[in-house]
Design a protein around this motif. Structure first.
Motif, PDB file in Angstrom:
ATOM      1  N   ALA A  70       0.826  -1.206   0.000  1.00 28.10           N
ATOM      2  CA  ALA A  70       0.000   0.000   0.000  1.00 28.10           C
ATOM      3  C   ALA A  70       0.862   1.258   0.000  1.00 28.10           C
ATOM      4  N   ALA A  71       1.950   1.223   0.779  1.00 25.90           N
ATOM      5  CA  ALA A  71       2.843   2.390   0.822  1.00 25.90           C
ATOM      6  C   ALA A  71       3.521   2.605  -0.517  1.00 25.90           C
ATOM      7  N   LEU A  72       3.924   1.516  -1.172  1.00 22.80           N
ATOM      8  CA  LEU A  72       4.586   1.652  -2.471  1.00 22.80           C
ATOM      9  C   LEU A  72       3.645   2.278  -3.494  1.00 22.80           C
ATOM     10  N   VAL A  73       2.409   1.808  -3.525  1.00 24.13           N
ATOM     11  CA  VAL A  73       1.456   2.357  -4.492  1.00 24.13           C
ATOM     12  C   VAL A  73       1.152   3.814  -4.181  1.00 24.13           C
ATOM     13  N   GLU A  74       0.980   4.134  -2.904  1.00 17.64           N
ATOM     14  CA  GLU A  74       0.615   5.506  -2.531  1.00 17.64           C
ATOM     15  C   GLU A  74       1.756   6.478  -2.771  1.00 17.64           C
TER      16      GLU A  74
ATOM     17  N   ASP B 172       1.614   1.423  13.389  1.00 17.39           N
ATOM     18  CA  ASP B 172       2.448   2.416  12.705  1.00 17.39           C
ATOM     19  C   ASP B 172       2.225   2.317  11.209  1.00 17.39           C
ATOM     20  N   PRO B 173       1.459   3.244  10.598  1.00 19.14           N
ATOM     21  CA  PRO B 173       1.217   3.151   9.166  1.00 19.14           C
ATOM     22  C   PRO B 173       2.459   3.427   8.347  1.00 19.14           C
ATOM     23  N   GLY B 174       3.481   4.034   8.963  1.00 18.19           N
ATOM     24  CA  GLY B 174       4.687   4.342   8.190  1.00 18.19           C
ATOM     25  C   GLY B 174       5.651   3.180   8.101  1.00 18.19           C
ATOM     26  N   ALA B 175       5.395   2.087   8.823  1.00 14.03           N
ATOM     27  CA  ALA B 175       6.344   0.977   8.800  1.00 14.03           C
ATOM     28  C   ALA B 175       6.475   0.388   7.411  1.00 14.03           C
ATOM     29  N   GLY B 176       5.354   0.274   6.689  1.00 15.43           N
ATOM     30  CA  GLY B 176       5.412  -0.266   5.329  1.00 15.43           C
ATOM     31  C   GLY B 176       6.232   0.614   4.416  1.00 15.43           C
ATOM     32  N   TYR B 177       6.081   1.911   4.537  1.00 15.87           N
ATOM     33  CA  TYR B 177       6.860   2.815   3.690  1.00 15.87           C
ATOM     34  C   TYR B 177       8.337   2.747   4.048  1.00 15.87           C
TER      35      TYR B 177
ATOM     36  N   LEU C  15       9.140   7.525  -4.261  1.00 17.56           N
ATOM     37  CA  LEU C  15      10.191   6.512  -4.215  1.00 17.56           C
ATOM     38  C   LEU C  15      11.002   6.495  -5.514  1.00 17.56           C
ATOM     39  N   VAL C  16      10.323   6.635  -6.639  1.00 19.38           N
ATOM     40  CA  VAL C  16      11.031   6.615  -7.921  1.00 19.38           C
ATOM     41  C   VAL C  16      11.956   7.825  -8.037  1.00 19.38           C
ATOM     42  N   ARG C  17      11.515   8.974  -7.526  1.00 22.11           N
ATOM     43  CA  ARG C  17      12.372  10.160  -7.562  1.00 22.11           C
ATOM     44  C   ARG C  17      13.632   9.921  -6.709  1.00 22.11           C
ATOM     45  N   LEU C  18      13.466   9.301  -5.551  1.00 23.89           N
ATOM     46  CA  LEU C  18      14.620   9.004  -4.696  1.00 23.89           C
ATOM     47  C   LEU C  18      15.574   8.042  -5.392  1.00 23.89           C
TER      48      LEU C  18
END
Length: 632
Positions: free
Chosen positions: A16-20, A73-78, A25-28
């Motif tokens: 979910a984090a990757l899609v959102e 923690d919703p940020g763990a996936g990201y 992420l691609v810019r990084l």
């Protein structure tokens, strides 16, 4: 976290984090990947490795086990996919590409993709990033793109395997200090691999490959017939090579006779003879041509601003082939561009392109044949008889001569100071032309990062005709106070820079005489940049002036834009502030409105005004037209 320790919930959160946050992420990833890949491959690789940053699968639950709870923690996936993205991008440094990423997906055939081009600031940042390791780019991205503090960013770098994360963060800080607005620039279109432009690949070469495949298939099918053919018949004739194939044949390279430069009216790169000990090495020349036509993976490609990197359409001209500081170098000229092929021992080659169309005796007087840490070497034109180096910030110091190798290569010459380094010197090279084609005039050039050096000129007054050489005493004193502003032009494809002392002004309260200079930079592609500088009386020969106004993409201060006006706030020794303005010779009057209202029926004006007073300064030309002052 190892794969077998990840729960299904963690993998779902990561997906979910990757899609959102996919564009983020691609810019990084695009920032961290090596610049030597080229923008097209970087775009595709950045997308590919972000898509592979997701764990392949979650482990099976043991029989009877309860489903794992979703973490709070919703940020763990990201964090998981960002960590994996940085690791995969760093793996491309030093050609340590992980095999799991081959073949690259997505795959695009028939198109070249690249982000939207930025301006001079984005270009300068891109060049600065090209000069630092991937770990430094990662540290900068985690800081400026991801907003992580030093400890959090250091933890990501440690987990990604960076040997010295503190050093990478310090170097990232240095890049940030040398570039104004780094965060905004990194978030611009220049570094956005999700918003791209598309252009076709080389259509002729693509067509030739398809045709070659078809011909090969036909030959295989007809092979038995060829074997059964009777001997003694007429010899078979192969297909006539195409123009693109001929361009890759080292035997067809153009070679100018060695004395033609003294017998022609076209004194430019077409008059250069081939030089260097390897000028007859067909294997080296063939490799250089093949890499130019189809750069293999890992080839570093550097192109001056608005310079095409397309393959040769016809056999180019050979200018040089030889060993320069343990690097095999080939320089070619196709009538429009210089192409420098560098083949370091045990390393991937580099291609450097620079546009040089409409070059002349001075702008074709030399090219950068080798460059190292703080130095460069020139290959000089055959019509240059003497070479010397002088410091522009020391106008009274005499130049010192340079030794020339028999093939025209100079000794090492110091580079001008880089951005962020105190500007305590500015090396310029003084060439003197041969009496066989000229009156032995001297001219100055300096290095701004491209293959072709930049020609420096000087115009003392509006009635002096066109720009002259910057080798006389007034010219050297003018350049001593303005040379350090050349740093803003590095890597922008500049052909020549002229200092035009367009006005002099007596300062209030007996403050002496100031000179107004318009510093005009012309690029090889046409557009230019103008900067008006105010030079009050100086305590030293290299005291810098004050920038009063600037303009880009303008004809100002060129033969097609002879009218210029500038203004500046200046403080007298008494502490009182004045608004000063000065225009070129055809300015008949100056009007000031806004926080100060004043006027003068002359080309200069001086009125009391506070340092922050908002003003609008306009000039009146002799033919009735108006002229606005250039703004800072």
């Amino acid at each position: 976290m190892p794969m077998d320790e990840r729960t299904r919930a963690e993998v779902e959160r990561a997906e979910a984090a990757l899609v959102e946050h996919y564009p983020r992420l691609v810019r990084l990833a695009y920032l961290v990947l090596p610049p030597s890949m080229g923008r097209h491959r970087k775009v595709l690789t950045a997308h590919g490795l972000v898509q592979r940053a997701l764990p392949w699968r979650a482990p099976r639950r043991p029989a009877g086990a309860l489903p794992a709870q979703r973490g709070a923690d919703p940020g763990a996936g990201y964090d998981l996919v960002r960590q994996r993205t940085v690791e995969l991008a760093l793996a491309y440094e030093e050609r340590q590409r992980p095999a799991v990423l081959l073949p690259t997906v997505p795959f695009v055939w028939g198109l070249r993709l690249f982000p939207r081009a930025g301006g001079a600031d984005e270009l300068a940042l891109d060049q600065a990033l090209s000069a630092v390791p991937a770990a430094v780019r990662a540290a900068l991205g985690l800081w400026q793109l991801e907003g992580l503090d030093a400890d959090a960013a250091r933890a990501v770098l440690v987990r990604a395997g960076v040997a010295d994360p503190e050093a990478a963060q310090r170097a990232a800080g240095q890049v940030d200090r040398r570039t104004a607005g780094t965060a905004a620039l990194l978030n611009s279109g220049e570094f956005d691999p999700c918003t791209v432009q598309a252009r076709p690949t080389d259509l002729l070469r693509r067509r030739q490959r398809v045709r070659a495949t078809a011909v090969l298939a036909a030959v295989l099918v007809a092979g038995t017939v060829a074997v059964a053919a009777l001997p003694g018949g007429p010899p078979a004739t192969g297909p006539v090579p195409t123009a693109a194939q001929q361009a890759l044949d080292p035997a067809r390279l153009l070679r100018t006779p060695h004395e033609q430069w003294a017998e022609t009216s076209r004194v430019d790169f077409t008059a250069w003879p081939p030089r260097g000990r390897q000028a007859g090495d067909r294997q080296l020349l063939a490799r250089a041509l093949r890499v130019w036509a189809a750069p293999p993976p890992g080839t570093r490609i550097v192109a001056a601003a608005d310079t095409s990197t397309r393959p040769p359409a016809a056999p180019p001209r050979l200018l040089y082939a030889g060993l320069i500081d343990n690097v095999m170098v080939v320089v070619l000229h196709d009538g429009e561009r210089l192409v420098r092929y560098a083949e370091p021992e045990g390393a991937t080659p580099t291609l450097h392109f620079a546009r040089v169309d409409a070059a002349d005796l001075t702008s074709a007087g030399g090219l950068v044949i080798g460059r190292g840490n703080g130095w460069l070497r020139y290959l000089i034109a055959p019509w240059v008889s003497d070479v010397a180096v002088r410091d522009l910030l020391a106008p009274e110091a005499p130049p010192h001569g340079l030794h020339l190798a028999p093939d025209g290569v100079t000794d090492r010459i110091p580079l001008p100071p880089a951005d962020g380094v105190p500007c305590g010197h500015w090396p310029a090279t003084q060439f003197r032309s041969s009496p066989r084609i000229d009156d032995r005039r001297s001219f100055l050039v300096t290095d701004l990062g491209d293959l072709a050096p930049v020609h420096l000129t000087y115009l003392p007054s509006p009635g002096a005709g066109g720009p002259g050489e910057a080798t006389g005493t007034p010219a050297l004193h003018s350049w001593a106070r303005t040379a350090c502003t050349l740093r803003s032009l590095r890597g922008t494809g500049v052909r020549a820079v002229n200092n035009w002392a367009y006005a002099q002004q007596d300062l209030p309260e007996g403050g002496g005489t100031a000179t107004w200079v318009c510093n005009r930079a012309d690029t090889w592609r046409g557009p230019g940049r103008a900067v008006v500088q105010f030079l009050p009386p100086a305590t030293g020969p290299a005291d810098p002036g004050k920038t009063a106004g600037r303009a880009r993409g303008t004809a100002a201060c060129s033969p097609f834009g002879r009218h210029v006006l500038g203004d500046v706030h200046w403080q007298a020794k008494s502490g009182k502030w004045y608004l000063l303005a000065a225009g070129s010779s055809e300015v008949a009057g100056i009007d000031v409105t806004g926080g100060v209202r004043a006027g003068a029926a002359a080309a200069t004006l001086a009125v009391p005004a506070g340092p922050q007073a908002p003003v609008r300064v306009a000039g009146r030309l002799g033919d009735g037209r108006s002229l606005l002052a250039l703004r800072p």
